[in-house]
Motif scaffolding. Structure first.
Motif, mmCIF file in Angstrom:
data_model
loop_
_atom_site.group_PDB
_atom_site.id
_atom_site.type_symbol
_atom_site.label_atom_id
_atom_site.label_comp_id
_atom_site.label_asym_id
_atom_site.label_seq_id
_atom_site.Cartn_x
_atom_site.Cartn_y
_atom_site.Cartn_z
ATOM 1 N N ARG A 83 9.813 -29.791 -19.148
ATOM 2 C CA ARG A 83 9.163 -28.730 -18.353
ATOM 3 C C ARG A 83 9.965 -28.393 -17.094
ATOM 4 O O ARG A 83 9.388 -27.936 -16.117
ATOM 5 C CB ARG A 83 7.760 -29.172 -17.918
ATOM 6 C CG ARG A 83 6.815 -29.481 -19.031
ATOM 7 C CD ARG A 83 5.727 -28.411 -19.116
ATOM 8 N NE ARG A 83 4.888 -28.612 -20.280
ATOM 9 C CZ ARG A 83 4.918 -27.843 -21.353
ATOM 10 N NH1 ARG A 83 5.732 -26.822 -21.393
ATOM 11 N NH2 ARG A 83 4.137 -28.091 -22.387
ATOM 12 N N ARG A 117 13.422 -26.896 -14.718
ATOM 13 C CA ARG A 117 14.034 -25.595 -14.445
ATOM 14 C C ARG A 117 15.550 -25.779 -14.336
ATOM 15 O O ARG A 117 16.084 -25.894 -13.223
ATOM 16 C CB ARG A 117 13.508 -25.039 -13.121
ATOM 17 C CG ARG A 117 12.030 -24.735 -13.143
ATOM 18 C CD ARG A 117 11.551 -24.517 -11.722
ATOM 19 N NE ARG A 117 10.133 -24.264 -11.696
ATOM 20 C CZ ARG A 117 9.589 -23.045 -11.780
ATOM 21 N NH1 ARG A 117 10.349 -21.990 -11.869
ATOM 22 N NH2 ARG A 117 8.283 -22.912 -11.762
ATOM 23 N N HIS A 140 18.149 -23.857 -14.591
ATOM 24 C CA HIS A 140 18.973 -22.930 -13.803
ATOM 25 C C HIS A 140 18.962 -23.316 -12.326
ATOM 26 O O HIS A 140 20.002 -23.376 -11.693
ATOM 27 C CB HIS A 140 18.500 -21.483 -13.996
ATOM 28 C CG HIS A 140 18.990 -20.901 -15.277
ATOM 29 N ND1 HIS A 140 18.357 -21.139 -16.472
ATOM 30 C CD2 HIS A 140 20.066 -20.130 -15.563
ATOM 31 C CE1 HIS A 140 19.030 -20.518 -17.433
ATOM 32 N NE2 HIS A 140 20.061 -19.900 -16.916
ATOM 33 N N GLU A 141 17.782 -23.601 -11.812
ATOM 34 C CA GLU A 141 17.687 -23.958 -10.380
ATOM 35 C C GLU A 141 18.448 -25.233 -10.070
ATOM 36 O O GLU A 141 19.028 -25.376 -9.001
ATOM 37 C CB GLU A 141 16.221 -24.132 -9.981
ATOM 38 C CG GLU A 141 15.520 -22.800 -9.883
ATOM 39 C CD GLU A 141 14.038 -22.927 -9.612
ATOM 40 O OE1 GLU A 141 13.597 -24.001 -9.164
ATOM 41 O OE2 GLU A 141 13.338 -21.938 -9.883
#
Ligand code: HEM
Length: 143
Positions: free
Chosen positions: A68, A70, A72-73
């Motif tokens: 779950r 992120r 890209h970040e």
């Protein structure tokens, strides 16, 4: 008498994902270019990173849906360039082919390339990013 090597698996499994993640990141840590980038960002959080990466790859190849995060970040602010991605992919492909073959190997490798491309687009680097930049530069010319 020659001892024959056991055949490499061709089927994706949780055990294979775990083996690949552990072996790949053990090599990443030893890599003179990529290793320091990871050390600097993770500051000792290797166990957490390996757990996340196992969940990530299980979600990608076994569709478990447990990851779950992120991605890209997580890659922002590291000043990554396309050379880093090529080096990462070359090491990933080499490691994958040592652990599996056929469908399993091709799935890991093709997904890694696609995700690396998507990360580079997100970071605005790489061939696709250049093409986008050129396209917008030419569309800015007066007609
Ligand atoms: C170009 C070289 C790369 C470097 C130096 C790099 C480095 C890192 C680092 C240091 C983190 C941890 C960030 C943090 O927890 O604060 C991270 C996270 C992550 N990386 Fe990479 N990465 C690279 C390429 C890739 C590629 C090609 C993929 C996928 C194919 C990938 C997948 C991920 C994912 C999914 C996470 C997030 C894990 C989480 O949610 O905690 N990385 N990366």
């Amino acid at each position: 008498m020659a001892v024959s090597k056991p055949a490499l698996p061709t089927t994706l499994s949780g055990a294979l994902v775990t083996d690949l993640v552990y072996l790949f990141y053990a090599r990443i840590r030893e890599d003179e270019v990529l290793g320091p980038l990871f050390e600097e960002r993770l500051e000792g959080r290797w166990d957490e990173h390996l757990t996340q990466m196992i969940e990530f790859w299980e979600s990608v190849v076994l569709l478990t849906g447990r990851y779950r995060g992120r991605p890209h970040e997580k890659h922002r602010g590291m000043l990554l360039d396309p050379q880093h991605f090529w080096r990462w992919l070359a090491l990933f492909e080499k490691t994958t082919r040592e652990l599996c073959t056929g469908h399993a190997a091709e799935t890991f490798i093709s997904r890694a390339h696609r995700i690396a491309e998507s990360l580079q687009i997100g970071l605005n680097i790489g061939p696709k990013a250049l093409r986008l930049a050129k396209a917008s530069a030419s569309s800015a010319q007066p007609l």
